[in-house]
Design an enzyme around this catalytic site. Structure first.
Site, PDB file in Angstrom:
ATOM      1  CG  ASN A   7      -1.834   1.118   1.346  1.00 57.23           C
ATOM      2  OD1 ASN A   7      -1.805   2.019   0.493  1.00 57.23           O
ATOM      3  ND2 ASN A   7      -2.666   1.124   2.367  1.00 57.23           N
ATOM      4  NE  ARG A  91      -6.182   1.307   0.030  1.00 57.95           N
ATOM      5  CZ  ARG A  91      -6.234   2.397   0.776  1.00 57.95           C
ATOM      6  NH1 ARG A  91      -5.163   2.828   1.389  1.00 57.95           N
ATOM      7  NH2 ARG A  91      -7.360   3.032   0.926  1.00 57.95           N
ATOM      8  CG  HIS A 180     -13.076   3.172   3.498  1.00 55.80           C
ATOM      9  ND1 HIS A 180     -13.834   4.165   4.046  1.00 55.80           N
ATOM     10  CD2 HIS A 180     -11.795   3.491   3.746  1.00 55.80           C
ATOM     11  CE1 HIS A 180     -13.055   5.078   4.602  1.00 55.80           C
ATOM     12  NE2 HIS A 180     -11.800   4.682   4.430  1.00 55.80           N
ATOM     13  NE  ARG A 241     -10.462  12.444   4.511  1.00 58.45           N
ATOM     14  CZ  ARG A 241     -10.414  11.148   4.237  1.00 58.45           C
ATOM     15  NH1 ARG A 241     -11.413  10.562   3.602  1.00 58.45           N
ATOM     16  NH2 ARG A 241      -9.373  10.436   4.594  1.00 58.45           N
ATOM     17  CD  GLU A 386      -8.984  -1.639   4.361  1.00 60.06           C
ATOM     18  OE1 GLU A 386      -8.511  -1.386   5.486  1.00 60.06           O
ATOM     19  OE2 GLU A 386      -9.274  -0.767   3.541  1.00 60.06           O
TER      20      GLU A 386
END
Ligand code: ADP
Length: 398
Positions: A7, A91, A180, A241, A386
């Protein structure tokens, strides 16, 4: 098979070496501050002491070389040579509409990912750097791209289109993509297994609550709606955010605060969310501590977060015509019982009977059902994984 999962961020690289035959993590770690001063390699292998080293990593190629060196090191390594690694799973954040599943990486695939980079300018170029660096060092090893957006490609147009002129979608690719995806896929699949006999057709709402948070409606194993949009800025209020808001706020703030495009992007992505509201932190541990010390704005930020998650749960239950299970996952979802309780309180009318005592004493890192046995809607805490999904999909494709 031994699969290396990577990743790559703009200055970081997380890695795990996974044995997909028995589902174990052989080694994992990360490289930080790549291309900056004091770059660091962190490495941990089962049964061995954790290692941290400051190494000269001018770019991702250098970082990956160090990772491969330490994985095959005579003393601390876990493989005898690089050739023991059967494949690499990367990823990739944005797959646009082009990729609705994981794919073997070819030059054409890389070109497509590059074209989609406009939609994820911070992430895709960094992910690509990781792929290119790996190809330079291990040219004969097959590589697979696993996309964060792919699981959501089953959304119908009524869920993915925005109320904009159609040309914004046709010409400029403006639509809801969602993120996600690997996590929502993994936890919804686990929940459907835990539900037993009728799990395959179940209506499941998955709440991935971390630094970035998104909620997904999964019906019959398919994503039918999700809270993040064109970018990971939409949806619930997050660590830094803003999440959903009146789009007119953007131009209003640009004018009043004299912000340019870069400035407003930074304001909404980095300075907002629970950190911006509370003025304390984006980390929920800091927020709970501050709230316990009667910091009013920290309390409001936590209330806002749970309220927004609850609203999505209600919306998605309505969208799917009911819900069989609600799942909490990721940093906040797995660890913050107060957030889970605040989301679940008052949902009895829709058949959710949470076991609040069990929720408060939920063991960490385990799959736990936190609803009462009489609850029509089951509630689960499921640790996400993941990397395991990326490793399995990579193994399947090669
Ligand atoms: P990312 O989106 O970066 O992958 P994670 O899913 O790892 O994030 O979530 C990180 C966040 O989880 C932290 O910022 C923190 O707010 C929260 N978190 C982690 N551990 C705990 C804990 N024990 N209690 C409450 N919140 C936690």
């Amino acid at each position: 098979m031994k699969i290396l999962v990577l990743n790559a961020g703009s200055s970081s690289l997380k890695y795990q070496l996974i044995d997909t035959d028995n589902g174990t993590v052989i080694a994992k770690g990360l490289c930080e501050r790549i291309g900056l001063d004091n770059p660091k390699l962190v490495y941990g292998a089962a049964g061995k002491d954790k290692i941290e080293k400051i190494l000269d990593m001018k770019d991702h190629t250098a970082a990956i070389q160090y990772v491969l060196d330490i994985l095959s090191d005579k003393e601390v390594g876990v493989v005898s040579s690089m050739s023991e690694i059967d494949a690499v799973g990367h990823r990739i954040v944005h797959g646009g509409e082009k990729f609705n599943k994981s794919v073997l990486i070819t030059e054409e695939v890389l070109k497509d990912i590059e074209e989609i980079s406009d939609l994820a300018p911070l992430h895709n170029p960094a992910n690509l750097m990781g792929v290119r660096a790996c190809q330079a060092i291990m040219p004969a090893t097959p590589m697979v791209a696993v996309f964060d957006t792919a699981f959501h490609q089953t959304m119908p147009p009524k869920a993915f289109l925005y109320g904009l002129p159609y040309e914004a979608y046709e010409k400029l690719m403006v639509r809801r993509y969602g993120f996600h995806g690997t996590s929502h896929y993994y936890v919804s699949e686990r929940a459907s297994e835990l539900l037993g006999e009728n799990g395959k057709d179940a209506k499941i709402i998955t709440c991935h609550l971390g630094n970035g948070s998104s909620i997904t409606a999964v019906a019959g194993g398919k994503s039918v709606d999700t809270s993040m949009g064109l970018t990971p800025l939409e949806g619930v209020v997050m660590g830094t955010r803003s999440g959903d808001m009146d789009p007119a706020i953007v131009t209003y703030l640009m004018e009043k605060l004299d912000l340019d495009i870069k400035g407003i992007n930074e304001y909404l992505n980095k300075k907002s969310g629970v950190a911006g509201v509370s003025g304390v932190s984006s980390d929920f541990r800091d927020l709970s501590k501050a709230a316990a010390e009667c910091n009013e704005r920290a309390k409001i930020a936590l209330d806002m977060f749970a309220y927004r998650v609850k609203k999505y749960v209600g919306a998605y239950a309505a969208a799917m015509g009911g819900v069989d299970a609600i799942v909490f996952t990721a940093g906040v979802g797995e660890n913050d019982d107060a957030v889970r309780a605040a989301v679940l309180e008052g949902l009895e009318y829709m058949g959710v009977e949470a076991d609040f005592e069990l929720n408060a004493n939920c063991p960490r890192g385990k799959e736990v059902e936190i609803s009462k046995s009489s609850s029509k809607v089951k509630v689960f805490v499921i640790p996400t994984d993941e990397e395991m999904v990326i490793a399995r999909q990579t193994a399947e494709l090669v």
